[in-house]
Scaffold this active site. Structure first.
Site, mmCIF file in Angstrom:
data_model
loop_
_atom_site.group_PDB
_atom_site.id
_atom_site.type_symbol
_atom_site.label_atom_id
_atom_site.label_comp_id
_atom_site.label_asym_id
_atom_site.label_seq_id
_atom_site.Cartn_x
_atom_site.Cartn_y
_atom_site.Cartn_z
ATOM 1 N N THR A 2 0.845 -1.195 0.000
ATOM 2 C CA THR A 2 0.000 0.000 0.000
ATOM 3 C C THR A 2 0.875 1.238 0.000
ATOM 4 O OG1 THR A 2 -1.914 0.970 1.076
ATOM 5 C CG2 THR A 2 -0.135 0.289 2.504
ATOM 6 N N GLY A 157 0.182 6.142 -6.960
ATOM 7 C CA GLY A 157 -0.762 5.272 -7.653
ATOM 8 C C GLY A 157 -0.481 5.157 -9.141
#
EC number: 3.4.25.2
Length: 176
Positions: A2, A157
């Site tokens: 993450t 991202g």
């Protein structure tokens, strides 16, 4: 993995994370909430690593916060000690980022409690990308803490295959 990012600026602390949960090279979930509020909403906390391990650590950390009346540093040090010495906890694979009006900290299973420089935390698989982006924005712009967190997570991202664009962001005024 993450990406978790936290920034302190202009009287606010903001923490954000992406929502991707991966198992090996497969995306299992895209909308996980890896950042939350603890201790009556006074502490922001985020995790990187194994999800089940992180929930165990959130519970233990919240217990330490209750035990130490919300004193962030004391609770973090006690969790790190427990994490390092407890046989069952020592196998957990996760890291915690925690922040309140007084401090921002990273807590690891090695017993580390680190207060990073410049009020910037970036960790997880996309942490390096997010840290580079947030550092540049802190130095060269007057963007708000939230805008920096959003942008840094977005850049991570774009680059990291284990980070998506589904962001959870929490913010707190430093005066609270």
């Amino acid at each position: 993995m993450t990406t978790i990012v936290s920034v302190r600026r202009h009287g606010k602390v903001v923490m954000g994370g992406d929502g991707q949960v991966s198992l090996g090279n497969t995306v299992m979930k895209g909308n996980a909430k890896k950042v939350r509020r603890l201790y009556h909403g006074q502490v922001l906390a985020g995790f990187a690593g194994a999800t089940a391990d992180a929930f165990t650590l959130f519970e233990r950390f919240e217990g330490q916060l209750e035990k130490h009346q919300g004193h962030l540093v004391r609770a973090a040090v006690e969790l790190a000690k427990e994490w390092r010495t407890d046989r069952s906890l020592s196998r957990l694979e996760a890291m915690l980022a925690v922040a309140n009006k007084d401090a921002s900290l990273i807590i690891t299973g090695n017993g580390d409690v680190v207060e990073p420089e410049h009020g910037l935390i970036a960790m997880g698989s996309g942490g390096g990308y997010a840290q580079a982006a947030a550092s540049a924005l802190l130095k060269k712009t007057d963007l708000s803490a939230r805008e920096i967190v959003e942008t840094a997570l977005g850049i991570a991202g774009d680059i990291c295959v284990f980070t998506n664009h589904n962001q959870t962001i929490e913010e707190q005024d430093l005066a609270e």
